[in-house]
Design a protein around this motif. Structure first.
Motif, PDB file in Angstrom:
ATOM      1  N   ASP A 170       3.430  -9.648 -13.352  1.00 35.66           N
ATOM      2  CA  ASP A 170       4.217 -10.920 -12.972  1.00 35.66           C
ATOM      3  C   ASP A 170       4.105 -10.757 -11.354  1.00 35.66           C
ATOM      4  O   ASP A 170       4.843 -11.464 -10.772  1.00 35.66           O
ATOM      5  N   GLU A 171       3.229 -10.268 -10.881  1.00 35.16           N
ATOM      6  CA  GLU A 171       3.119 -10.332  -9.348  1.00 35.16           C
ATOM      7  C   GLU A 171       2.966 -11.815  -9.006  1.00 35.16           C
ATOM      8  O   GLU A 171       2.132 -12.772  -9.425  1.00 35.16           O
ATOM      9  N   GLU A 172       3.530 -12.174  -7.654  1.00 34.04           N
ATOM     10  CA  GLU A 172       3.750 -13.834  -7.377  1.00 34.04           C
ATOM     11  C   GLU A 172       2.324 -13.649  -6.626  1.00 34.04           C
ATOM     12  O   GLU A 172       1.972 -12.898  -5.652  1.00 34.04           O
ATOM     13  N   ASP A 181      -0.452 -16.622  -4.470  1.00 33.83           N
ATOM     14  CA  ASP A 181      -0.540 -18.076  -4.343  1.00 33.83           C
ATOM     15  C   ASP A 181      -1.688 -18.758  -5.269  1.00 33.83           C
ATOM     16  O   ASP A 181      -2.118 -18.249  -5.886  1.00 33.83           O
ATOM     17  N   GLU A 202      -4.726 -17.196  -7.517  1.00 34.94           N
ATOM     18  CA  GLU A 202      -4.727 -16.858  -8.799  1.00 34.94           C
ATOM     19  C   GLU A 202      -5.941 -17.877  -9.388  1.00 34.94           C
ATOM     20  O   GLU A 202      -6.273 -17.488 -10.307  1.00 34.94           O
TER      21      GLU A 202
END
Length: 89
Positions: free
Chosen positions: A44-46, A48, A52
């Protein structure tokens, strides 16, 4: 343009996880989560969008290569991606 191997300080084997090594047997994952896990990030790492997209370039061929070892589930609703998990042995 191709470059000589000598241009690099080190060369590493191109070794990827198997589905059984990467994914929990009792969980289903989106391609986005698999992309993160393949890079040793939290599922679930954020990220950009540009990063991605680069990770997806690795994850999609990995899923296709390991398709015989995976199961797929339809999205639970129209706004959700599909899910992948380890096939039962």
């Amino acid at each position: 343009m191709p470059v000589p191997k000598d241009d690099f300080d080190a060369l590493h084997p191109c070794d990827f996880y198997t589905p059984a090594e990467l994914l929990d047997d009792d969980r289903m994952y989106t391609v986005y989560e698999i992309a993160r896990l393949l890079q040793d990030l939290d599922a679930d790492e954020e990220l950009d969008p540009e990063t991605e997209n680069v990770l997806l370039d690795w994850a999609i061929p990995w899923i296709m290569f390991h398709s015989e070892d995976l199961v797929v589930a339809e999205p639970r609703d129209e706004e959700e991606p599909g899910y992948y998990g380890v096939a039962e042995a």
